[in-house]
Write a protein that holds these residues in place. Structure first.
Motif, short mmCIF file in Angstrom:
data_model
loop_
_atom_site.label_atom_id
_atom_site.label_comp_id
_atom_site.label_asym_id
_atom_site.label_seq_id
_atom_site.Cartn_x
_atom_site.Cartn_y
_atom_site.Cartn_z
N GLY A 164 2.52 15.50 2.60
CA GLY A 164 2.00 14.32 1.55
C GLY A 164 3.54 13.80 1.30
O GLY A 164 3.73 14.23 0.60
N THR A 165 3.84 12.03 0.81
CA THR A 165 3.92 11.47 -0.30
C THR A 165 3.45 12.04 -2.33
O THR A 165 4.91 11.73 -3.01
N GLY A 166 2.30 12.01 -1.87
CA GLY A 166 1.85 12.14 -3.03
C GLY A 166 1.34 11.28 -4.43
O GLY A 166 1.12 10.76 -4.87
N VAL A 167 1.81 9.90 -2.96
CA VAL A 167 1.99 8.30 -3.69
C VAL A 167 0.74 7.59 -3.13
O VAL A 167 1.43 7.38 -1.45
N ASP A 168 -0.04 6.64 -3.12
CA ASP A 168 -1.08 5.67 -2.66
C ASP A 168 -0.33 4.72 -3.18
O ASP A 168 0.30 4.28 -4.02
N CYS A 169 -1.16 3.58 -2.65
CA CYS A 169 -1.43 2.16 -2.62
C CYS A 169 -2.65 1.69 -2.09
O CYS A 169 -3.37 2.47 -1.30
N THR A 170 -3.13 0.47 -2.61
CA THR A 170 -4.11 -0.31 -1.85
C THR A 170 -3.98 -0.75 -0.79
O THR A 170 -2.66 -0.95 -0.13
N ILE A 171 -4.93 -1.11 -0.17
CA ILE A 171 -4.83 -1.77 1.63
C ILE A 171 -4.17 -3.10 1.70
O ILE A 171 -2.98 -3.70 2.03
N CYS A 172 -4.39 -3.99 0.69
CA CYS A 172 -3.80 -5.39 0.04
C CYS A 172 -2.70 -5.24 -0.41
O CYS A 172 -1.52 -6.00 0.02
N ASP A 173 -2.29 -3.99 -0.91
CA ASP A 173 -0.87 -3.76 -1.21
C ASP A 173 0.24 -3.32 0.16
O ASP A 173 2.04 -3.82 0.25
#
Length: 325
Positions: free
Chosen positions: A249-258
């Motif tokens: 993976g990237t090791g970074v996430d975001c909200t579905i809104c973002d």
């Protein structure tokens, strides 16, 4: 490690998003003998056909990227299909590889193997420590079985069958069906159609609050080949006999809104976002711990916005011929 570019490499699932990316990666690296078989040439659900294919080809390596995949709607609607087909495909290929002397195989799993409420970011050690997300439990169980198949053939027969667990993937050759696809292609299709129609709003499933991590499929292909090519001593330093899979993976996430806001910007939609809270959110957060893969010397290179822009450019060039199954 020096590569033998003349090895016979079978990529199962070469027409899918991940399989096609692996083929592109192998070709870019100069591999000369890449074996593929379309569904009308080889039915991976048929054990006899799979055995016959392996017997008729002198295969050195296998990338097991073939799978039945889909988003929340597809997993909830076709649970029997998801568990049966994925179990059969992986069992048939892994057994045939072993029976025909294939020493190296890479099995591609999914981050959904981890418990719904696994500590974040999810480490490989979280496997089988809690209950799974109910909406995709049958698919997850099939993928867990694939990991354990690889581990078991390694332990009993001395094979070198490795497993990589990608986070949420996206990119060219994805499935863009509005109901049976994953979040990024479904959202991209919806925003694109809204843009063409000059719609005032786009409806996004769920509350927009869940956190997700996304990896471009070209990064996934690069990681897959990297892990397959690692020499035994380097690989074994970071792997335990009963914990053989590696997160990708990237090791970074975001909200579905973002994600929706980024998609809106990439597609060029000028209306507003509406979140349909009557639709399920799924797992609250899914972020992979990728420290093991980074210790092995690999990390993702494609940012989310760059990856979405590249995917949308490909989408525009291929919109008339996209898979919508």
């Amino acid at each position: 490690m020096a590569r033998d570019l003349n090895q016979a490499i079978f990529v199962a699932g070469h027409r899918g998003m991940v399989g096609s990316a692996i083929v592109r990666r192998l070709k870019a690296l100069g591999y000369q003998n890449i074996l593929t078989a379309a569904r009308d040439e080889l039915n991976l659900l048929d054990q006899v056909e799979v055995q016959r294919y392996f017997q008729g080809n002198h295969i050195d390596q296998v990338y097991l990227a073939a799978a039945r995949v889909g988003g929340i709607h597809a997993n909830s609607t076709y649970p029997a299909d998801f568990i049966y087909e994925n179990l059969m495909v992986e069992a048939n290929i892994i057994q045939a590889a072993h029976m025909n002397g294939v020493q190296k195989l890479l099995f591609l799993g999914s981050s959904c193997i981890y418990p719904k409420h696994a500590p974040q970011p999810m480490k490989e050690e979280a496997l089988l420590t809690g209950g799974l997300e109910p909406t995709n439990e049958p698919y997850a169980i099939a993928k867990i079985a694939g990991i354990k198949l690889c581990e078991s053939y390694n332990r009993q027969h001395g094979r070198d069958y490795r497993s990589v667990m990608p986070t949420n993937l996206y990119g060219q050759n994805d499935n863009f069906h509005p109901e049976n696809s994953h979040v990024i292609p479904a959202m991209m299709q919806r925003f694109h159609e809204a843009k063409l129609a000059n719609a005032r709003e786009v409806v996004v499933w769920g509350s927009g609050k869940p956190m997700r991590e996304f990896l471009h499929v070209d990064d996934m292909a690069a990681a897959s080949v990297y892990v397959m090519d690692l020499d035994d001593s380097t690989y074994s330093k970071n792997i335990q006999p009963m914990l053989s899979h590696i997160n990708v993976g990237t090791g970074v996430d975001c909200t579905i809104c973002d994600l929706a806001e980024t998609m809106k910007r990439v597609v060029g939609f000028e209306g507003k976002l509406v979140f349909d809270t009557s639709k399920p959110d799924g797992t609250p957060r899914k972020l992979m711990d990728v420290s093991r893969l980074r210790a092995l010397g690999w990390q993702a290179a494609i940012s989310l916005e760059t990856g979405l822009a590249n995917t949308y450019a490909w989408f525009l060039q291929n919109v008339a011929d996209l898979r919508v199954k």
